[in-house]
Enzyme design. Sequence first.
Site, short mmCIF file in Angstrom:
data_model
loop_
_atom_site.label_atom_id
_atom_site.label_comp_id
_atom_site.label_asym_id
_atom_site.label_seq_id
_atom_site.Cartn_x
_atom_site.Cartn_y
_atom_site.Cartn_z
N ASP A 173 -34.77 -5.05 -13.54
CA ASP A 173 -35.50 -4.38 -12.47
C ASP A 173 -35.72 -2.90 -12.80
O ASP A 173 -34.90 -2.26 -13.45
CB ASP A 173 -34.69 -4.50 -11.17
CG ASP A 173 -35.39 -3.82 -10.01
OD1 ASP A 173 -36.42 -4.34 -9.57
OD2 ASP A 173 -34.90 -2.76 -9.55
N TRP B 124 0.82 -1.21 0.00
CA TRP B 124 0.00 0.00 0.00
C TRP B 124 0.86 1.27 0.00
O TRP B 124 0.47 2.30 0.56
CB TRP B 124 -0.97 0.01 1.19
CG TRP B 124 -1.94 -1.14 1.14
CD1 TRP B 124 -1.83 -2.32 1.80
CD2 TRP B 124 -3.14 -1.20 0.37
NE1 TRP B 124 -2.90 -3.14 1.49
CE2 TRP B 124 -3.73 -2.47 0.62
CE3 TRP B 124 -3.80 -0.31 -0.49
CZ2 TRP B 124 -4.92 -2.88 0.03
CZ3 TRP B 124 -4.99 -0.72 -1.08
CH2 TRP B 124 -5.54 -1.98 -0.82
N GLU C 215 -39.56 -5.61 -15.71
CA GLU C 215 -40.45 -5.21 -14.63
C GLU C 215 -40.94 -3.79 -14.93
O GLU C 215 -40.23 -2.82 -14.71
CB GLU C 215 -39.73 -5.23 -13.28
CG GLU C 215 -40.66 -4.94 -12.12
CD GLU C 215 -39.99 -4.25 -10.94
OE1 GLU C 215 -40.48 -4.41 -9.82
OE2 GLU C 215 -38.99 -3.53 -11.15
N LYS D 171 -6.51 -1.34 -4.78
CA LYS D 171 -7.31 -0.14 -5.02
C LYS D 171 -6.65 0.65 -6.14
O LYS D 171 -5.49 0.40 -6.49
CB LYS D 171 -7.38 0.75 -3.77
CG LYS D 171 -8.48 0.44 -2.79
CD LYS D 171 -8.53 1.50 -1.70
CE LYS D 171 -9.62 1.18 -0.67
NZ LYS D 171 -9.67 2.22 0.39
#
Length: 680
Positions: free
Chosen positions: A340, A90, A394, A126
Site C-alpha cells: 500500500d 504487574w 499501489e 508489557k
Amino acid sequence: MSTKLQMIVDDPYLEPFAATIYGRQKKTLDVLSKIEHNEGSLEEFANSYKRYGLNRTVQKENGKEVEGWSIREWAPNFKEMYLFGDFNNWDRATAIKLTRDEFGTHNGFIPDENGESKIKHLSKIKVFGITYSGERLDRIPTYHRYCVLNPKTSSMEAVVYNPEHPYNPTSPKPKIPSALKIYESHVGICTPEKKIASYDEFRERIVPYCKKVGYNAIQLMAIMEHPYYASFGYQVTNFFAASSRFGTPDALKYLIDECHKEGIIVLLDIVHSHTSANVVDGINMFDGSDGHYLLPGEQGKHPLWGSRLFNYNNYETLRFLLSNVKYYAEEFGFDGFRFDGVTSMIYTHHGVGAHTFDYAHYFGPNANEDALTYLSLVNILVHRKSMNCVTIAEDVSGYAGLCRTFEDGGIGFDYRLAMSCPDLWIEYLKTKKDEDWNVNHIGFVLNNRRWKEKAIAYAECHDQALVGDKTISFWLMDKEMYTGMSCLWQPSLVIDRGIALHKMIRLVTCMLGGEGYLTFMGNEFGHPEWLDFPREGNGDSFHYCRRQYNLVEDHLLRYKFLLAFEREMLHLEDQYPWLNKPNAYISKHNEGDHVLAFQRGEVIGVFNFHYEKSFTGYGIGVKEPGTYKIILNSDSSEFGGYDRITSQEYVSQPIECDGLPNQIQIYIPCRVAIVLTKIN
C-alpha cells in the site's frame, strides 16, 4: 557497468537517466552486501522475527538446555528496559531486567519453572524502559504477535498467544497463477449482519464463494493490527499482530489453509508506507526518541494522513520491515503482498500536491532512494526460492521500472495496480453523457501501459466503495437500486441501462486493462450501498459496514444476473486465457457507432456502447479465415439480457476490414458485448 541493463535496452528514452538507474541499483547492492556480511544472508536477516519480541526458545544454563521465553527489543534511547505483566502481578520491583548491548538492543530470558512456563497463554505483558533523561515509559514490544483492544482505553494490549495445540496447516501452497483474478476482501464486513465478522465466518462463507465464482486469489485487507476500526486497517500500530477483532492467529491460519486447499492463493495488503502516530500502543516514539524506526521531525510526519513515516535508511528499520514480510509468509502462509501507498514511499513529497510524473521526476531529486532500496530488497527477498511470493504495488505515478526485475534495472514488483482504469470509469460516469462516450479513448486508456510491466486491471476497488464516493452500480442506478431490482416486474430504463453497462465495463476492463484482474467484495454483483465503518459521525453504526450477500442469494432480485456474468467471465478466462497474453490488438474504434473491437490471445471482444443503435451485418475484421463462435454474450437472459442475438457462429469472408484480411458480419445490439473465438 559493461553490460547495459535490459530495461534501458528496451526503452532508449531511459538513456539520459542511466547513471541514476545504475546508481540506485548499486546502492541496493551495497546495502545487501552489508546485510549479508553482518547477518550471513538476507534470509537470515529477515528471520529476525524469530529472535526479536517474545519467543519460546531453548537456552543453555549451567551446561543444561533450558526452555523458556526470550525477549529482545532494539531501543537505543532506553538506558534500561524491563518486562512485566500478569506473570508477576504487574510488580515493577520484580520485573525482568533486560541486558543492553552496545547497539541498544535489550535481551532477556525467562526460564520455565518445574517444566511450566511462567508466562501463561493469554496473559498480558508489557515492557517499560528508562530513558537517559530518567523518563519511564510503558510500551508494547514492537515485534509482539498478538494484541487485543481494551474497550475502555481504545488502545491495544499485548497478550501472549501460546496455545497448547496450535493449528498446523495441512494443505500445500498452490502454484502462483499465471494470471491473477483477485477478490479484494475485508474479513470484518463479509456478513450481512450488523457486526464484525470473524476469520471463521470468512472461511465458511467467502472462500467457497470465491472458488465457485472463479477468483484464484484473495487479498486480505486490515489484517495488521489497528485500534481504530474505521481506518480500514491503514493506521497500523502492531505490525506483527494479526488483528484479534476477527479471531485468533490460529483462525487466520485455518482460513489461509482452507484457501490453499481450494487452490486459492492469499495476498496480504501490507502497510509499510507509514504507521499510526499512536505512542502508547504503537511503535511511534517507542524508546522515547522521535526517530527510532521512523524519520525524526517534520520529515517523519505524513502531511495528509496524520501518521508517521519510516526511516528506510536505518539498518534496524530494514530488519523490522523485512522480518515483517517473512513472518507473514512463513507463519501464516501468505502467498504474496499488495504494498500500500508506494507513491508515498518513493517520493519525498509523498505524492501530495500537483506533480508531472515523467522520467525526469522518477529519476530526479524528489525520489526517496532509501525507500526504493527497501522495496528492491523486499522484492529480492520474496522472489527467492525459499519464499516464492508475488508482489503488487499501489503506485499512482507510473514509476518506470517498478515492475521490472532488479536484474533488468527495476524495483522487482510483479504487478502494479492499473489505477488509470477506475479513474477512466469515474470520469465517464460522473461527467459524460452516454452519447459522448469515446470508444477510442476508452480503448487507449485501458490498453496503454508500460511494455514488460504487468498490471492488475480493475474497474473499481475498495476506494470507490467507501462513503463519500460511489461504486459503478451506484453511479449507474443510484436510488433505483433500492426499488427497481425485483425480477417480478420489468426493469426501468435506469436499471436496464445500469445492468447492461455494469457488465460491459467490467468485461472490457478485464479483457484490455492488464495482466490480472481485481474486484472488491460485493462490487461484482453491484452491491447497492457504500461502505461506512462505525465511527462517532454515524453513531457507531454497523448498518453500512457489511456486505449483503443475501441480495445475490435472493433469486427474485436482479443482482444474481451480475454475479452470473462475473462468474462466466472468469471461467471463460480460464478456458481461453487472455490475461497472460500480450496487449490486445484494437482493430476497431468507431466513434460514430460507439463500437470497440479487439483481439487478445484466442478471443475477440466486440463492444457496442451506443445508447440506442443496434447494428445488423456489422463488419468486424479478423486475422484468420474460419468460423467464429460467440462464447460470451452479455445480452443473454441468464445475465439479465434479452437474447436478441440468435446466430452463434459466423463464417469469415476474405474481405479486408479494419486493416485485417478477413471479416465476419455480426448482429450487435446496443449496450451489448460479445466475445468470440475461432473454432476451426
